[in-house]
Design an enzyme around this catalytic site. Structure first.
Site, PDB file in Angstrom:
ATOM      1  N   TYR A  23       0.331  -0.918   0.113  1.00  0.00           N
ATOM      2  CA  TYR A  23       0.242   0.031  -0.064  1.00  0.00           C
ATOM      3  C   TYR A  23       0.935   1.273  -0.215  1.00  0.00           C
ATOM      4  O   TYR A  23       1.391   0.982   0.463  1.00  0.00           O
ATOM      5  CB  TYR A  23      -0.851   0.156   1.248  1.00  0.00           C
ATOM      6  CG  TYR A  23       0.220   0.221   2.408  1.00  0.00           C
ATOM      7  CD1 TYR A  23       0.301  -0.647   3.085  1.00  0.00           C
ATOM      8  CD2 TYR A  23      -0.631   1.613   2.659  1.00  0.00           C
ATOM      9  CE1 TYR A  23       1.205  -0.036   4.351  1.00  0.00           C
ATOM     10  CE2 TYR A  23       0.108   1.375   4.047  1.00  0.00           C
ATOM     11  CZ  TYR A  23       1.214   1.349   5.200  1.00  0.00           C
ATOM     12  OH  TYR A  23       1.311   1.050   6.102  1.00  0.00           O
ATOM     13  N   LYS A  77       6.866  -1.699   2.128  1.00  0.00           N
ATOM     14  CA  LYS A  77       5.790  -1.028   2.922  1.00  0.00           C
ATOM     15  C   LYS A  77       4.519  -2.139   2.138  1.00  0.00           C
ATOM     16  O   LYS A  77       3.458  -1.868   0.899  1.00  0.00           O
ATOM     17  CB  LYS A  77       4.845  -0.235   2.253  1.00  0.00           C
ATOM     18  CG  LYS A  77       4.338   0.781   2.937  1.00  0.00           C
ATOM     19  CD  LYS A  77       4.373   2.165   2.706  1.00  0.00           C
ATOM     20  CE  LYS A  77       3.311   2.868   3.351  1.00  0.00           C
ATOM     21  NZ  LYS A  77       3.650   3.009   4.772  1.00  0.00           N
ATOM     22  N   LEU A  90      11.307   1.279   7.170  1.00  0.00           N
ATOM     23  CA  LEU A  90      10.727   1.607   5.700  1.00  0.00           C
ATOM     24  C   LEU A  90      11.268   2.657   5.642  1.00  0.00           C
ATOM     25  O   LEU A  90      11.754   3.639   5.653  1.00  0.00           O
ATOM     26  CB  LEU A  90       9.037   2.636   6.079  1.00  0.00           C
ATOM     27  CG  LEU A  90       8.214   2.384   4.226  1.00  0.00           C
ATOM     28  CD1 LEU A  90       8.046   1.195   3.522  1.00  0.00           C
ATOM     29  CD2 LEU A  90       7.469   2.923   5.048  1.00  0.00           C
ATOM     30  N   ARG A 137       7.727   4.256  -4.723  1.00  0.00           N
ATOM     31  CA  ARG A 137       8.062   2.957  -3.743  1.00  0.00           C
ATOM     32  C   ARG A 137       6.534   2.096  -3.707  1.00  0.00           C
ATOM     33  O   ARG A 137       6.925   0.883  -3.833  1.00  0.00           O
ATOM     34  CB  ARG A 137       7.763   4.402  -2.372  1.00  0.00           C
ATOM     35  CG  ARG A 137       8.231   2.425  -1.258  1.00  0.00           C
ATOM     36  CD  ARG A 137       7.889   3.009   0.068  1.00  0.00           C
ATOM     37  NE  ARG A 137       6.591   3.793   0.269  1.00  0.00           N
ATOM     38  CZ  ARG A 137       6.511   4.637   0.866  1.00  0.00           C
ATOM     39  NH1 ARG A 137       7.816   5.588   2.471  1.00  0.00           N
ATOM     40  NH2 ARG A 137       6.148   5.437   1.821  1.00  0.00           N
ATOM     41  N   GLU A 141      12.296   2.219  13.802  1.00  0.00           N
ATOM     42  CA  GLU A 141      11.295   3.988  13.694  1.00  0.00           C
ATOM     43  C   GLU A 141      10.020   3.037  14.579  1.00  0.00           C
ATOM     44  O   GLU A 141      10.092   2.341  15.446  1.00  0.00           O
ATOM     45  CB  GLU A 141      10.812   3.358  12.079  1.00  0.00           C
ATOM     46  CG  GLU A 141      10.609   2.106  12.293  1.00  0.00           C
ATOM     47  CD  GLU A 141      10.300   2.138  10.236  1.00  0.00           C
ATOM     48  OE1 GLU A 141      10.028   2.465   9.347  1.00  0.00           O
ATOM     49  OE2 GLU A 141      10.082   0.313  10.023  1.00  0.00           O
ATOM     50  N   ARG A 169      -7.766 -21.626  -1.129  1.00  0.00           N
ATOM     51  CA  ARG A 169      -6.147 -21.013   0.263  1.00  0.00           C
ATOM     52  C   ARG A 169      -4.869 -21.869   0.751  1.00  0.00           C
ATOM     53  O   ARG A 169      -5.054 -23.248   0.271  1.00  0.00           O
ATOM     54  CB  ARG A 169      -6.914 -20.848   1.314  1.00  0.00           C
ATOM     55  CG  ARG A 169      -5.208 -20.585   2.532  1.00  0.00           C
ATOM     56  CD  ARG A 169      -6.437 -20.479   3.947  1.00  0.00           C
ATOM     57  NE  ARG A 169      -4.963 -20.060   4.874  1.00  0.00           N
ATOM     58  CZ  ARG A 169      -4.414 -20.031   5.436  1.00  0.00           C
ATOM     59  NH1 ARG A 169      -4.017 -21.498   4.986  1.00  0.00           N
ATOM     60  NH2 ARG A 169      -3.428 -19.973   5.964  1.00  0.00           N
TER      61      ARG A 169
HETATM   62  N1  PDD Z   1       3.004   5.053   7.336  1.00  0.00           N
HETATM   63  N2  PDD Z   1       7.288   3.675   8.660  1.00  0.00           N
HETATM   64  C1  PDD Z   1       6.125   2.800   9.242  1.00  0.00           C
HETATM   65  C2  PDD Z   1       6.814   1.591   9.282  1.00  0.00           C
HETATM   66  C3  PDD Z   1       5.734   3.209   8.051  1.00  0.00           C
HETATM   67  O1  PDD Z   1       4.707   2.798   7.684  1.00  0.00           O
HETATM   68  C4  PDD Z   1       5.049   5.396   7.258  1.00  0.00           C
HETATM   69  C5  PDD Z   1       4.352   5.439   6.841  1.00  0.00           C
HETATM   70  C6  PDD Z   1       6.706   5.885   7.388  1.00  0.00           C
HETATM   71  C7  PDD Z   1       7.003   6.878   6.911  1.00  0.00           C
HETATM   72  O2  PDD Z   1       7.093   6.822   5.569  1.00  0.00           O
HETATM   73  P1  PDD Z   1       6.236   7.951   4.584  1.00  0.00           P
HETATM   74  O3  PDD Z   1       7.110   9.118   4.972  1.00  0.00           O
HETATM   75  O4  PDD Z   1       6.510   7.523   3.274  1.00  0.00           O
HETATM   76  O5  PDD Z   1       4.698   8.316   4.825  1.00  0.00           O
HETATM   77  C8  PDD Z   1       7.573   5.308   8.446  1.00  0.00           C
HETATM   78  C9  PDD Z   1       1.198   5.401   6.771  1.00  0.00           C
HETATM   79  C10 PDD Z   1       1.874   6.986   6.590  1.00  0.00           C
HETATM   80  C11 PDD Z   1       0.234   4.121   7.000  1.00  0.00           C
HETATM   81  O6  PDD Z   1       1.016   3.703   7.184  1.00  0.00           O
HETATM   82  O7  PDD Z   1      -0.714   5.409   8.091  1.00  0.00           O
END
Ligand code: PDD
Length: 287
Positions: free
Chosen positions: A36, A151, A207, A55, A183, A104
């Site tokens: 996503y 992601k 990420l 990405r 993170e 499945r």
């Molecule tokens: N999350 N690290 C993780 C684990 C994340 O899920 C996200 C983003 C980020 C920041 O990435 P970016 O700057 O590209 O949004 C770092 C999104 C916002 C979410 O899951 O809602």
């Protein structure tokens, strides 16, 4: 009409959310076999579209999938979601699963038609009250898999960590592995020490945040020293400032970690400056 239903997109159709359905044999549901992206929307325009598109393509490629449409076609769908929902501020979610399996089966089927889902969420991003109040962070063990650079929607560890923080009376969790912070649950983690910006270097352990990359670019332009390296909980407790970054938050100040006040216990100057410049610059290229 009060609270009209959102219009979402599923596999070729724009529908009211209550009419949008997906198979119970979708591999996104069965195996979290899906990726996503989250784009922020300001003034009815999507931020950082090129970087998010790239990405998304990389995440798909790492799982052996291809983009189901061109970047231009995807952007058109995302813009249509914004328009149909009259979204001024908030987020657009783009989710792509490997598709619906006949059985499945743990073996990864080839050649499925991917499921493509888009939806929006309205949210006040600029006047986010947390930007002036700041976040309290809880440190928790990082129990995730080893491909956090992809992601995927396998977000259970992050969801449980976030809830653990809320249950402890805090706002967010930062995850710790082998003595270093990786993170946040849905954001990248930064600290400021002696006016230097410190954030973990890119690897499969985090990420590769789009907002992180733009903030580092801004930091360079401001002649701030940037150290991309792991940092420990002790360093974080003693930081002059701390903040998170993500598409849904931009830079947002952290004012306490595990009950230790960060700096004065108020949002830091560098964080606020980076946040303001990020918003200004991201709007310049918004589509
Ligand atoms: N999350 N690290 C993780 C684990 C994340 O899920 C996200 C983003 C980020 C920041 O990435 P970016 O700057 O590209 O949004 C770092 C999104 C916002 C979410 O899951 O809602």
């Amino acid at each position: 009409m009060l609270n009209p239903e959102r219009i979402v997109y599923v596999n070729g159709h724009f529908l009211p959310e209550s009419q949008a359905t997906i198979s119970i044999f979708d591999r996104g549901l069965l195996f979290a076999d899906s990726v996503y992206e989250v784009n922020a929307v300001l003034q009815g325009k999507l931020l950082e579209t090129a970087a998010h598109g790239q990405r998304l393509e990389r995440s798909l490629r790492e799982l052996g999938m291809a983009m189901p449409m061109t970047h231009t076609a995807l952007l058109e769908l995302q813009r249509e979601i914004v328009q149909r929902n009259q979204l001024d501020q908030g987020m657009v979610y783009t989710q792509i699963t490997r598709g619906v399996t006949p059985q499945r089966d743990f073996a990864v089927p080839q050649g499925l038609a991917p499921s493509v889902i888009l939806f929006s969420m309205a949210k006040e991003l600029i006047n986010n009250p947390v930007a002036t109040r700041g976040l309290k962070v809880l440190l928790v063990p990082d129990i995730r898999w080893q491909r956090r650079d992809i992601k995927t929607t396998a977000l259970l560890a992050q969801s449980l960590a976030k809830q653990q923080a809320l249950d402890a009376g805090m706002d967010e969790a930062w995850m710790v592995e082998k003595g270093f912070i990786t993170e946040g649950t849905s954001n990248n983690a930064f600290i400021v020490k002696e006016n230097k910006l410190i954030t973990r270097q890119l690897s499969n352990e985090i990420l590769h945040g789009i907002t992180r990359a733009s903030l580092l670019q801004i930091a360079h332009e401001l002649n701030l020293v940037v150290e991309e390296r792991p940092f420990t909980p002790e360093e974080a407790y003693q930081a002059q400032e701390a903040f998170i970054s993500s598409a849904a938050t931009f830079a947002l100040p952290v004012i306490a970690i595990d009950g230790h006040n960060i700096g004065t216990g108020k949002p830091g100057m560098i964080t606020q400056r980076l946040r303001a410049i990020y918003i200004e610059k991201a709007l310049e290229t918004a589509l």
